[in-house]
Design an enzyme around this catalytic site. Structure first.
Site, PDB file in Angstrom:
ATOM      1  N   HIS A 263      28.105  21.934  50.524  1.00  0.00           N
ATOM      2  CA  HIS A 263      28.747  23.249  50.527  1.00  0.00           C
ATOM      3  C   HIS A 263      29.715  23.425  49.363  1.00  0.00           C
ATOM      4  O   HIS A 263      30.625  24.250  49.440  1.00  0.00           O
ATOM      5  CB  HIS A 263      29.467  23.472  51.859  1.00  0.00           C
ATOM      6  CG  HIS A 263      28.547  23.491  53.030  1.00  0.00           C
ATOM      7  ND1 HIS A 263      27.669  24.525  53.284  1.00  0.00           N
ATOM      8  CD2 HIS A 263      28.328  22.571  54.009  1.00  0.00           C
ATOM      9  CE1 HIS A 263      26.976  24.269  54.370  1.00  0.00           C
ATOM     10  NE2 HIS A 263      27.353  23.084  54.833  1.00  0.00           N
TER      11      HIS A 263
ATOM     12  N   GLU B 201      43.748  10.435  53.509  1.00  0.00           N
ATOM     13  CA  GLU B 201      44.876   9.547  53.220  1.00  0.00           C
ATOM     14  C   GLU B 201      44.583   8.683  51.995  1.00  0.00           C
ATOM     15  O   GLU B 201      45.472   8.445  51.161  1.00  0.00           O
ATOM     16  CB  GLU B 201      45.168   8.680  54.450  1.00  0.00           C
ATOM     17  CG  GLU B 201      46.275   7.659  54.258  1.00  0.00           C
ATOM     18  CD  GLU B 201      47.638   8.251  53.978  1.00  0.00           C
ATOM     19  OE1 GLU B 201      48.538   7.476  53.584  1.00  0.00           O
ATOM     20  OE2 GLU B 201      47.825   9.478  54.158  1.00  0.00           O
TER      21      GLU B 201
ATOM     22  N   ASN C 252      73.610  15.611  49.480  1.00  0.00           N
ATOM     23  CA  ASN C 252      72.172  15.593  49.732  1.00  0.00           C
ATOM     24  C   ASN C 252      71.849  16.822  50.555  1.00  0.00           C
ATOM     25  O   ASN C 252      72.451  17.047  51.600  1.00  0.00           O
ATOM     26  CB  ASN C 252      71.778  14.324  50.488  1.00  0.00           C
ATOM     27  CG  ASN C 252      70.322  14.325  50.924  1.00  0.00           C
ATOM     28  OD1 ASN C 252      69.471  14.901  50.247  1.00  0.00           O
ATOM     29  ND2 ASN C 252      70.036  13.702  52.045  1.00  0.00           N
ATOM     30  N   GLY C 253      70.868  17.622  50.103  1.00  0.00           N
ATOM     31  CA  GLY C 253      70.496  18.825  50.828  1.00  0.00           C
ATOM     32  C   GLY C 253      70.418  20.023  49.914  1.00  0.00           C
ATOM     33  O   GLY C 253      70.363  19.894  48.688  1.00  0.00           O
TER      34      GLY C 253
ATOM     35  N   LYS D  34      61.026   9.514  48.824  1.00  0.00           N
ATOM     36  CA  LYS D  34      60.554   8.947  50.078  1.00  0.00           C
ATOM     37  C   LYS D  34      60.793   9.868  51.258  1.00  0.00           C
ATOM     38  O   LYS D  34      59.909  10.127  52.050  1.00  0.00           O
ATOM     39  CB  LYS D  34      61.250   7.604  50.310  1.00  0.00           C
ATOM     40  CG  LYS D  34      60.805   6.891  51.577  1.00  0.00           C
ATOM     41  CD  LYS D  34      59.374   6.414  51.456  1.00  0.00           C
ATOM     42  CE  LYS D  34      58.935   5.644  52.670  1.00  0.00           C
ATOM     43  NZ  LYS D  34      57.503   5.308  52.605  1.00  0.00           N
TER      44      LYS D  34
ATOM     45  N   LYS E 115      46.873   8.638  48.593  1.00  0.00           N
ATOM     46  CA  LYS E 115      47.476   7.435  48.016  1.00  0.00           C
ATOM     47  C   LYS E 115      47.118   7.301  46.539  1.00  0.00           C
ATOM     48  O   LYS E 115      47.966   6.959  45.714  1.00  0.00           O
ATOM     49  CB  LYS E 115      47.008   6.186  48.770  1.00  0.00           C
ATOM     50  CG  LYS E 115      47.639   6.025  50.122  1.00  0.00           C
ATOM     51  CD  LYS E 115      49.119   5.715  50.011  1.00  0.00           C
ATOM     52  CE  LYS E 115      49.877   6.197  51.231  1.00  0.00           C
ATOM     53  NZ  LYS E 115      50.049   7.641  51.351  1.00  0.00           N
TER      54      LYS E 115
ATOM     55  N   TRP F 142      67.204  13.395  43.395  1.00  0.00           N
ATOM     56  CA  TRP F 142      65.879  13.988  43.276  1.00  0.00           C
ATOM     57  C   TRP F 142      66.111  15.471  43.054  1.00  0.00           C
ATOM     58  O   TRP F 142      66.639  16.159  43.918  1.00  0.00           O
ATOM     59  CB  TRP F 142      65.068  13.746  44.543  1.00  0.00           C
ATOM     60  CG  TRP F 142      63.633  14.181  44.451  1.00  0.00           C
ATOM     61  CD1 TRP F 142      62.601  13.513  43.869  1.00  0.00           C
ATOM     62  CD2 TRP F 142      63.081  15.391  44.979  1.00  0.00           C
ATOM     63  NE1 TRP F 142      61.437  14.226  43.996  1.00  0.00           N
ATOM     64  CE2 TRP F 142      61.699  15.382  44.668  1.00  0.00           C
ATOM     65  CE3 TRP F 142      63.612  16.485  45.675  1.00  0.00           C
ATOM     66  CZ2 TRP F 142      60.843  16.423  45.039  1.00  0.00           C
ATOM     67  CZ3 TRP F 142      62.768  17.515  46.029  1.00  0.00           C
ATOM     68  CH2 TRP F 142      61.390  17.477  45.719  1.00  0.00           C
TER      69      TRP F 142
ATOM     70  N   ARG G 113      65.005   7.334  47.555  1.00  0.00           N
ATOM     71  CA  ARG G 113      65.268   8.720  47.942  1.00  0.00           C
ATOM     72  C   ARG G 113      65.337   9.662  46.748  1.00  0.00           C
ATOM     73  O   ARG G 113      65.400  10.889  46.924  1.00  0.00           O
ATOM     74  CB  ARG G 113      66.582   8.800  48.732  1.00  0.00           C
ATOM     75  CG  ARG G 113      66.584   8.009  50.017  1.00  0.00           C
ATOM     76  CD  ARG G 113      67.914   8.143  50.735  1.00  0.00           C
ATOM     77  NE  ARG G 113      68.158   9.501  51.151  1.00  0.00           N
ATOM     78  CZ  ARG G 113      67.787  10.018  52.311  1.00  0.00           C
ATOM     79  NH1 ARG G 113      67.131   9.280  53.172  1.00  0.00           N
ATOM     80  NH2 ARG G 113      68.050  11.267  52.623  1.00  0.00           N
TER      81      ARG G 113
ATOM     82  N   GLU H  22      49.027   9.916  44.486  1.00  0.00           N
ATOM     83  CA  GLU H  22      50.468   9.718  44.505  1.00  0.00           C
ATOM     84  C   GLU H  22      50.933   8.703  43.463  1.00  0.00           C
ATOM     85  O   GLU H  22      51.935   8.928  42.777  1.00  0.00           O
ATOM     86  CB  GLU H  22      50.920   9.210  45.885  1.00  0.00           C
ATOM     87  CG  GLU H  22      51.119  10.276  46.929  1.00  0.00           C
ATOM     88  CD  GLU H  22      51.609   9.681  48.233  1.00  0.00           C
ATOM     89  OE1 GLU H  22      52.536  10.263  48.825  1.00  0.00           O
ATOM     90  OE2 GLU H  22      51.074   8.659  48.681  1.00  0.00           O
TER      91      GLU H  22
ATOM     92  N   CYS I 125      68.030  13.160  48.286  1.00  0.00           N
ATOM     93  CA  CYS I 125      68.859  12.339  47.406  1.00  0.00           C
ATOM     94  C   CYS I 125      69.514  11.240  48.237  1.00  0.00           C
ATOM     95  O   CYS I 125      69.482  11.264  49.456  1.00  0.00           O
ATOM     96  CB  CYS I 125      69.946  13.189  46.742  1.00  0.00           C
ATOM     97  SG  CYS I 125      69.296  14.599  45.815  1.00  0.00           S
TER      98      CYS I 125
END
Length: 607
Positions: free
Chosen positions: A503, A480, A100-101, A602, A484, A75, A27, A487, A2
């Protein structure tokens, strides 16, 4: 996870807090809120579900004003996305808290507080802090003393800011496990999760350390440790400008940050390459002696940074001939790793506050590594402060949640580490140094492909799945690329080593499954061509990012995007960029929120 911001000043702080929230929204953006002590000494609060703009609209309808205040963008962790769970949280009309936490023992504290007569209005762990501070004020009327007593009971991670109408003009803040910075103004002080939030009002900052408690008024700043002993934390001047976190004319932060990569890459290698190769001394005192002793490397990271580590494993083992193991930070400390002799522990994090990566570093310190190196983008972060050596990426602020320039500069930093270790072992490669110096030009060539990639993106809008393929160091690049796309466009995407198609993944291939391949001209090229024939034979639609000399041509079921030639060692950096552009343009075409994708934040500062 947050974002928090607070201010005490001789002017109305609401505009400062709201601008801070806008800059911290990366955040978290499930909800937002603000609380101020007004001119009459009353505690006012406004909260809304959604992004900061919803809070702005609420304040237009019912304005708040005051010289002391705190604000928060959330968040969600404990409790769903609802107004009653939005911060700030109050304890009656006596005080307000933002946090935050995660407080791990909140359930037992909640039961005790309810037994003491406190009523909870939310499902969050944060409201526990508010009531716990209020409880301790019965014995410790001084706000800072009450906060210190409450913090002694908390288990977990936190950065908090507390205000009370009983002590107008005073703000108490503390951190343990989550970032917090104090901004120093003229006749005013501020706190925030990120210095970028305060750049419009100050460039002078005090970076709080673990366990610090800051006691602020407009005229005074005092910092103590968890026991109440005064500590001296230096004031540092930031080199960032107030517009560093602006879009600069681009439609989205992500697009701006993609196009900033040539300059960010140049900033990352400059000063670290000498006439005869990479300079260990550029990493810091003692680096040269330490690197000369390294016989193995362990890389630990999360998400995109983990993909960077996977690429580096190929470099370290093929160029420097140093064995390398790469692990997810979230898994590393839950087993009992074997540490080879003279092994260097390397952590990667854009923010330097990633909770799992920090915990892994702290765990590793007792396992017998010869030293720790952090590769990071934030100089005053916890990861940097707690590592023996640091290699800064110089990417600049990255606001878009989906990492772009932070990833490519991490790759370049790891290539520099590879060059340093190779040189220390008598395996210096002059060609590598030239490839590093020329990397910005290769990326600029790729950015010229933006229009053709934008046109290609329309073919993905109605797709629900995608498959990315690569071999060797291009396999993590494919990972990656898949990350992306998922996301920011919400298309389910997977990445496979191309040799693994037979396979299992071939069962997924049909005309509705786009297959994206990265195919530079390297030792794996002919094998990649064979793998792609397997896709074509089953009706798959292929999109190949291929070296212009690789021999690929457009055909029925295959679309080729010609890439500028890139030497083997820098090819993973170069081939990452078109995959970023593809994900971006697909997301724009689908109308998703590019910079703030749903359910993500983020900086992951909770486990």
């Amino acid at each position: 996870m947050c974002g928090i911001v607070g201010a005490t000043a001789q002017r109305n702080v609401v505009p400062i807090l709201m601008e801070g929230l806008r800059r911290l929204e990366y955040r978290g953006y499930d909800s937002a809120g603000i609380s101020v002590v007004d001119a009459a000494g009353a505690l006012g609060r406004a909260r809304t579900v959604g992004k900061v703009r919803q809070l702005e609209e609420a304040l237009e309808r019912q304005p708040l004003a005051g010289n002391l205040g705190i604000a928060h963008t959330r968040w969600a962790t404990h409790g769903g996305v609802a107004e009653n769970n939005a911060h700030p949280h109050l304890s009656g009309d006596a005080l307000a808290v933002v946090h935050n936490g995660i407080i791990e023992n909140h359930e037992s504290l909640r039961r005790r507080l309810e037994d003491s007569g406190f009523t909870f209005a939310s499902d969050t762990d944060t409201e526990t802090i508010a009531h716990l501070v209020a409880l301790h004020r019965r014995q410790h009327p001084d706000l800072a003393d009450a906060v210190r007593a409450a913090l002694a009971e908390l288990e977990g991670a936190y950065a908090i800011a507390v205000i009370s109408p009983d002590e107008p003009g005073r703000l108490v803040a503390a951190r343990r496990g989550s970032p917090l910075v104090v901004g120093v103004g003229i006749g005013e002080h501020f706190v925030a999760s990120d210095a970028a939030a305060l750049l419009p009002v100050t460039r002078r900052f005090v970076y709080l350390e673990e366990g610090d408690i800051a006691d602020l008024t407009a005229e005074r700043l005092a910092v103590t440790d968890h026991d109440g002993a005064a500590v001296d934390r230096p004031v540092k001047e930031s080199s960032l400008s107030a517009d560093a976190a602006d879009k600069g004319g681009y439609r989205h932060f992500m697009l701006k940050e993609i196009f900033e990569q040539p300059s960010a890459l140049t900033d990352t290698w400059q000063g670290r390459l000498g006439e005869h190769g990479a300079l260990a001394a550029s990493i810091g005192p003692g680096a040269e002696d330490l690197f000369a002793r390294v016989k193995a490397v362990h890389i630990v990271a999360c998400g995109t940074s983990h993909h960077a580590g996977l690429v580096a494993r190929y470099w370290l083992e093929s160029v420097a001939r140093v064995p390398c193991n790469v692990e997810l930070a979230s898994e590393y400390r839950y087993r009992n790793p074997v540490v080879p002799e003279d092994c260097l522990f390397v952590t990667l994090s854009q923010s330097g506050e990633t909770a799992d990566t920090l915990a892994a570093l702290r765990y590793a310190k007792g396992l017998g590594y010869i030293g720790s190196l952090s590769i990071c983008n934030v100089p005053e972060s916890s990861l940097v402060r707690e590592s023996d050596l640091t290699l800064m990426t110089h990417a600049g602020p990255e606001i878009g949640v989906a990492s772009t320039k932070a990833f490519t500069t991490q790759l370049l930093a790891l290539l520099l580490v590879t060059a340093i270790l190779a040189r220390a072992r008598g395996r210096d490669e002059p060609a590598l140094n030239e490839q590093i110096r020329g990397i910005a030009g290769r990326v600029e060539d790729v950015l010229l492909m933006d229009d053709s990639i934008r046109a290609l993106a329309d073919r993905f809008v109605d797709k629900h799945h995608a498959l990315f393929l690569g071999r060797g160091p291009m396999y993590p690049v494919a990972m990656e690329g898949a990350l992306k796309l998922k996301e920011i466009s919400y298309i389910h995407a997977e990445a496979y080593a191309a040799g693994e198609l037979k396979h299992g993944p071939l069962a997924l291939v049909d005309e509705d499954m786009p297959v994206i391949a990265v195919a530079p001209s390297n030792d794996w090229l002919e094998k990649v061509k064979s793998n792609l024939q397997e896709v074509r034979a089953r009706g798959g639609q292929l999109y190949v990012f291929a070296d212009r000399d690789a021999g690929f041509e457009d055909d029925d079921g295959i679309t080729v995007l010609e890439m500028p030639h890139a030497a083997d060692l820098v090819a993973p950096i170069v081939y990452t960029v078109p995959l970023q552009l593809l994900a971006y343009h697909v997301a724009v075409a689908k109308g998703t929120d590019v910079d703030q994708p749903r359910n993500l934040a983020k900086s992951v500062t909770v486990e």
